[in-house]
Design an enzyme around this catalytic site. Structure first.
Site, PDB file in Angstrom:
ATOM      1  N   ASP A 268       5.559   5.142  -0.878  1.00 46.36           N
ATOM      2  CA  ASP A 268       5.544   5.496   0.731  1.00 46.36           C
ATOM      3  C   ASP A 268       5.949   7.164   0.781  1.00 46.36           C
ATOM      4  O   ASP A 268       6.191   7.282   1.781  1.00 46.36           O
ATOM      5  CB  ASP A 268       6.629   4.731   1.475  1.00 46.36           C
ATOM      6  CG  ASP A 268       5.996   3.233   1.338  1.00 46.36           C
ATOM      7  OD1 ASP A 268       5.012   3.168   1.477  1.00 46.36           O
ATOM      8  OD2 ASP A 268       6.988   2.405   1.440  1.00 46.36           O
TER       9      ASP A 268
ATOM     10  N   ARG B 112       5.820 -10.673   7.213  1.00 50.74           N
ATOM     11  CA  ARG B 112       4.278 -10.876   6.876  1.00 50.74           C
ATOM     12  C   ARG B 112       4.093 -12.345   6.113  1.00 50.74           C
ATOM     13  O   ARG B 112       3.050 -12.940   6.445  1.00 50.74           O
ATOM     14  CB  ARG B 112       3.857  -9.710   5.633  1.00 50.74           C
ATOM     15  CG  ARG B 112       3.845  -8.359   6.387  1.00 50.74           C
ATOM     16  CD  ARG B 112       3.111  -7.560   5.184  1.00 50.74           C
ATOM     17  NE  ARG B 112       3.621  -6.048   5.691  1.00 50.74           N
ATOM     18  CZ  ARG B 112       3.189  -5.151   4.926  1.00 50.74           C
ATOM     19  NH1 ARG B 112       2.199  -5.032   4.030  1.00 50.74           N
ATOM     20  NH2 ARG B 112       3.771  -3.837   5.007  1.00 50.74           N
TER      21      ARG B 112
ATOM     22  N   CYS C  54      -1.139   9.499   2.846  1.00 48.81           N
ATOM     23  CA  CYS C  54      -1.110   8.383   2.078  1.00 48.81           C
ATOM     24  C   CYS C  54      -1.611   7.020   2.784  1.00 48.81           C
ATOM     25  O   CYS C  54      -1.702   6.265   2.524  1.00 48.81           O
ATOM     26  CB  CYS C  54       0.292   7.935   1.725  1.00 48.81           C
ATOM     27  SG  CYS C  54       1.693   8.482   2.797  1.00 48.81           S
TER      28      CYS C  54
HETATM   29  N1  LIG Z   1       4.097  -0.315   2.293  1.00 47.52           N
HETATM   30  C1  LIG Z   1       5.206  -1.117   2.327  1.00 47.52           C
HETATM   31  C2  LIG Z   1       5.668  -1.320   1.071  1.00 47.52           C
HETATM   32  N2  LIG Z   1       6.237  -0.169   0.200  1.00 47.52           N
HETATM   33  C3  LIG Z   1       6.590  -0.658  -0.951  1.00 47.52           C
HETATM   34  C4  LIG Z   1       6.249  -1.803  -0.968  1.00 47.52           C
HETATM   35  C5  LIG Z   1       6.507  -2.817  -2.227  1.00 47.52           C
HETATM   36  C6  LIG Z   1       7.295  -2.366  -3.310  1.00 47.52           C
HETATM   37  C7  LIG Z   1       6.621  -1.213  -4.147  1.00 47.52           C
HETATM   38  O1  LIG Z   1       5.473  -1.221  -4.060  1.00 47.52           O
HETATM   39  O2  LIG Z   1       7.178  -0.422  -4.922  1.00 47.52           O
HETATM   40  C8  LIG Z   1       5.794  -2.327  -0.001  1.00 47.52           C
HETATM   41  C9  LIG Z   1       5.311  -3.804   0.470  1.00 47.52           C
HETATM   42  C10 LIG Z   1       3.949  -4.072   0.020  1.00 47.52           C
HETATM   43  O3  LIG Z   1       3.090  -2.953   0.075  1.00 47.52           O
HETATM   44  O4  LIG Z   1       3.372  -5.255  -0.033  1.00 47.52           O
END
Ligand SMILES: NCc1[nH]cc(CCC(=O)O)c1CC(=O)O
Length: 305
Positions: free
Chosen positions: A82, A153, A240
């Protein structure tokens, strides 16, 4: 330093990751006090509009960065996937922790994997990267938006709004939902977001005390792989919220990178791979990005906005 203060978002996953970093810091530096500073970010508050419409994923970092600039916190903990490809000037990532499970998870209460889904099944994911890969495998699926934190979710899936959803394995495992993973969507067929599964610590560039304390948690192999994946993404566009996936691994000192760019609208996908030196991850990322661009990646990305 008396107390190291970690700014964190308030979602269960963000809190888990920040607690994990706090525990690791306490174990590494006996006597160091570490506390969390939970904060709301604009990205968490605005749920009715798409992330892209309100300014992209950098929104999740902004408030935490302001807290560090004000001196209300010393560092912040993020899911590295992120974190924008270009960090805000004045900030650095003193530690990238060892990667957990990199893979995406297929989650469903009725079906074992993507192939088992009936014709026209409804699959929830707001990620263009996941939508493009689903479309490529199964053009018949009905893809539906799905936002909110991991717990939200899963609740929407259980309420019957979807036949299946796709989430990151790492997030599910951290929150104790391992048993919800019906299928791990694995490389090289299915690729994760760049740096998926890796947690990073961010702090001010000029805060050498914090940088030194945090650097002890850095995992060099994870950093190398994440740099290759992020360099590929950076060379493609810089943001992103686009259908870009990448996965790097170190093997016998060499670095291998697989990348793909897709279209969520029609499931067209282009793929590329490369081998490079473990000490030059960014060169490999740029090389694989160039191979993707030569196959029309820029047009696919432009068409996804
Ligand atoms: N976008 C949200 C997010 N950011 C990081 C994770 C999960 C943990 C990671 O990837 O390190 C998630 C949830 C998902 O995509 O299911």
């Amino acid at each position: 330093m008396k107390t190291l203060r970690i700014a964190t978002r308030k979602s269960p996953l963000a809190l888990w990751q920040s607690e994990h970093v706090a525990d690791r810091l306490r174990a590494t530096h006996p006597g160091l006090a570490v506390e969390l500073v939970p904060m709301s970010t604009r990205g968490d508050e605005v749920l009715d509009r798409s992330l892209a419409a309100i300014g992209g994923k950098g929104l999740f970092l902004k408030e935490l960065e302001l807290a560090m600039l004000r001196g209300d916190a010393d560092c912040a903990v993020h899911s590295l996937k992120d974190v924008p490809m270009e960090l805000e000037p004045g900030f650095t990532l003193p530690a990238i922790l060892a990667r957990a499970d990199y893979a995406d998870a297929f989650v469903s209460n009725h079906f074992a994997d993507i192939a088992a889904l009936p014709q026209g099944a409804r699959v929830g994911t707001s990620s263009l990267r996941r939508q493009a890969q689903l479309r490529a495998l199964r053009p018949d699926l009905r893809l539906a938006d799905l936002r909110g934190n991991v717990n939200t979710r899963l609740a929407k899936l259980d309420a019957g709004e979807y036949d299946a959803i796709v989430l990151a394995c790492a997030g599910l495992q951290r929150l104790g939902f391992d048993d919800r993973i019906r299928d791990r969507l694995q490389a090289p067929q299915w690729l994760p977001a760049p740096a998926q599964g890796a947690v990073a610590i961010e702090c001010r560039d000029d805060d050498f005390t914090t940088r030194e304390l945090c650097a002890r948690l850095d995992d060099a192999p994870t950093r190398t792989c994440a740099e290759a994946e992020r360099a590929m993404n950076r060379a493609l566009h810089g943001s992103c919220h686009v259908p870009v996936a990448a996965f790097a691994r170190l093997e016998n000192g060499g670095l291998h990178l697989s990348g793909l760019v897709g279209s969520a609208a029609d499931g067209v996908i282009v793929r590329a791979e490369g081998e490079g030196r473990g000490d030059l991850p960014e060169a490999l990322g740029t090389e694989v990005a160039a191979k993707l661009l030569a196959q029309g990646a820029a047009e696919l990305i432009a068409g996804s906005h």
